[in-house]
Design an enzyme around this catalytic site. Sequence first.
Site, PDB file in Angstrom:
ATOM      1  N   LYS A 140       0.824  -1.213   0.000  1.00  0.00           N
ATOM      2  CA  LYS A 140       0.000   0.000   0.000  1.00  0.00           C
ATOM      3  C   LYS A 140       0.850   1.251   0.000  1.00  0.00           C
ATOM      4  O   LYS A 140       0.451   2.273  -0.564  1.00  0.00           O
ATOM      5  CB  LYS A 140      -0.950   0.006   1.208  1.00  0.00           C
ATOM      6  CG  LYS A 140      -2.152  -0.907   1.012  1.00  0.00           C
ATOM      7  CD  LYS A 140      -3.295  -0.516   1.929  1.00  0.00           C
ATOM      8  CE  LYS A 140      -4.492  -1.426   1.738  1.00  0.00           C
ATOM      9  NZ  LYS A 140      -5.531  -1.234   2.754  1.00  0.00           N
ATOM     10  N   LYS A 181      -7.475 -12.377  -8.881  1.00  0.00           N
ATOM     11  CA  LYS A 181      -8.681 -12.371  -8.064  1.00  0.00           C
ATOM     12  C   LYS A 181      -9.620 -11.263  -8.534  1.00  0.00           C
ATOM     13  O   LYS A 181      -9.153 -10.205  -8.961  1.00  0.00           O
ATOM     14  CB  LYS A 181      -8.250 -12.082  -6.612  1.00  0.00           C
ATOM     15  CG  LYS A 181      -9.049 -12.828  -5.570  1.00  0.00           C
ATOM     16  CD  LYS A 181      -8.471 -12.562  -4.200  1.00  0.00           C
ATOM     17  CE  LYS A 181      -9.542 -11.967  -3.309  1.00  0.00           C
ATOM     18  NZ  LYS A 181      -9.130 -11.817  -1.918  1.00  0.00           N
ATOM     19  N   LYS A 188     -12.473  -4.921  -7.152  1.00  0.00           N
ATOM     20  CA  LYS A 188     -13.121  -3.697  -7.645  1.00  0.00           C
ATOM     21  C   LYS A 188     -12.093  -2.643  -8.020  1.00  0.00           C
ATOM     22  O   LYS A 188     -12.422  -1.645  -8.648  1.00  0.00           O
ATOM     23  CB  LYS A 188     -14.080  -3.149  -6.598  1.00  0.00           C
ATOM     24  CG  LYS A 188     -13.377  -2.879  -5.307  1.00  0.00           C
ATOM     25  CD  LYS A 188     -14.089  -1.912  -4.454  1.00  0.00           C
ATOM     26  CE  LYS A 188     -13.177  -1.427  -3.364  1.00  0.00           C
ATOM     27  NZ  LYS A 188     -12.656  -2.492  -2.495  1.00  0.00           N
TER      28      LYS A 188
END
Length: 336
Positions: A119, A201, A204
């Site tokens: 991140k 995977k 969104k």
Amino acid sequence: MPENVGEKKKVIFSAIQPSGTITLGNYLGALRNWVKLQDDYNCIFAVADLHAITVRQDPKAFKQNILNAYALFLACGVDPVKSLFFIQSHVHTHAELAWILNCYTQFGELSRMTQFKDKSQKHSDNVNAGLFTYPSLMAADILLYQADVVPVGVDQKQHLELTRNIAERFNGIYGNTFKIPEPYISTVGSKVMSLQDPTKKMSKSDENVNAWVAILDKPETIMKKFKRAVTDSDTVVKVGEGKGGINNLIGIMSAVTSKTAEQIAAEFEGKGYGDFKTAVGEAVIEEVRPIQERFNDLINNKDYLVETYRKSAEFALKISQRTLDKVMKKVGYVLK
Ligand code: TRP
């Protein structure tokens, strides 16, 4: 008499961030399983809105996302009578215990978290301290309720491992304070892959909107996305090597209809991929239709929502305050 009368049910804790969109992957992989756990466990679920501000949020959209997430989980079958289901920021003990646990968590441990590394690369303009200490807040969530088990996906396994280490360290210094939580490996959850690249995977955050289906997508959008799903140059609807797209569609079909992969293969024998994709689209639309209807009712029933999350937060505070008091006493704070 039911078998488990008199037996104390185990406590499960889990939380999901209010991210705006719940995908079919989130639903089939996690949410739907929460719902199934509600009879066998003492379930405690939360909308992790404190965690969500580790990345920048637009205030108006954020507020709507929190409410939508709460309503959508109820619509999916989280039952606020059977389970405790609250909004994390409504229960102040979470932030308080997180601070204390921060002081029992090492810089080195947090630096090794792969999600932090990922991140901070992705949001390199905002590598804030909250992003770094995110796992100690997650540890607080879990440890406050003395959870026995935590259902986690692979991406959260390392955080749960750290939670266990923090709890063991604290118990080692002060004596038994926290229950050491175990990961709950679901045997029923299905991993849903991208409709455009079945090696990834379903997510969104995928730039290609055709790669994922949202639970609240309109039926025609769902159908369009399934019709565009990638397959292979073969023509047989059957699980097989090198048939990632078809395998994924069979997995989805199986998850929403409870039919086995073999039954599905038999049903579509001699039919083309086009027919199959339409059938999967239809089955998914049928699965989400009642959820969408309940969601629309709930989101327009503000009074019910407010009453439900207030009551739940009150109860969550009561339970979690016991653990926080115990911790503070052990550390040496003067309790008021
Ligand atoms: N970090 C989790 C996620 O992003 C959400 C979460 C917050 C959580 N607190 C938790 C999950 C406690 C399990 C237990 O998916």
